[in-house]
Scaffold this motif. Structure first.
Motif: not given
Length: 252
Positions: A201-208, A219-230, A232-236
């Motif tokens: 039931s929680v799978m539709p809420l998971v930030p895949g 992996m592409a070297g965009h550390l600021v964007s990668g960490l900030s999106k990570g 945000e995913a962790f908060l979800t």
């Protein structure tokens, strides 16, 4: 020189509009930067520079023009719009579309609404929840409880997010409702596997998509964007887990 700068400003506006649409619709950081660079190069600015984060875009040229910043406040998932913007970028690069035509097309894409109706999203979330439950080796007698629980949880998430703009709280309350309904189904004898019903039931809420983009940006070297999106995913993920944990603390 007098004609150069107005044209340069228009190209900058075009690049920023393309980047804004893509970033708001869930595109990766490096894809946004690459698209903006290709459009600028095709329109006579070969040495442009862009700095993209999940909340803003800075774009500049090697000329005397000042850098321009655009703010990104709302983000969603609409990969169809990302595809359309990529199509515009390819046509501009190949010379099939002029700057004016590209700008009008991007404005049309920005204002268009390609999202599915709410009832279709809820129906898809319900079916996905039940199918995820089966995929996680749940028994078929839990199919209907998982379908109903996932649909109600996703519905509450959609409407609560309209009332409370903070995504964390809408996800927390949605997972809380999922936990309560799952336990009620088990106690009523309509389900047998509490863990499988909750997980499905929680799978539709998971930030895949968010997790995928975070890893790809890192992996592409965009550390600021990668960490900030990570983050945000962790908060979800934390909101989902906390809502279920609160239910277990009081009702299990």
């Amino acid at each position: 020189m007098e004609n150069k700068y107005p044209q340069t400003f228009e190209v900058i506006e075009l690049c920023l509009l393309a980047g804004k649409i893509m970033l708001q619709c869930g595109a990766e950081t490096y894809r946004v930067e690459d698209t903006m660079t290709r459009i600028a190069a095709a329109l006579g600015i070969p040495n442009s520079h862009s700095y993209v984060t999940p909340t803003g875009i800075v774009f500049s040229t090697d000329d005397t023009n000042p850098a321009k910043l655009i703010r990104i406040s709302e983000r969603t998932t609409d990969l169809y719009k990302v595809t359309l913007v990529n199509g515009v970028s390819r046509k501009v690069s190949s010379g099939e579309m002029t700057r004016e035509q590209a700008f009008l097309k991007l404005k049309e894409i920005e204002n268009a609404n390609y999202t599915f109706p709410i009832y279709q999203q809820i129906l898809a979330a319900s079916i996905a929840s039940a199918c995820f439950m089966v995929m996680f080796q749940g028994e078929w007698n839990n199919f209907i409880p998982a379908l109903i629980t996932g649909g109600v949880g996703f519905t509450s998430f959609i409407f609560l997010h309209r009332v409370v703009q903070i995504k964390f709280f809408s996800e927390f309350i949605a997972s809380f409702i999922i936990g309560i309904l799952s336990i009620l189904f088990i106690k009523a004898g309509l389900g047998t596997q509490l863990d499988k019903i909750i997980i499905g039931s929680v799978m539709p809420l998971v930030p895949g998509l968010l997790i995928t983009n975070a890893v790809r940006d890192l992996m592409a070297g965009h550390l600021v964007s990668g960490l900030s999106k990570g983050a945000e995913a962790f908060l979800t993920a934390f909101a989902i887990g906390a809502g279920i944990a609160v239910v277990f603390s009081f009702l299990s």
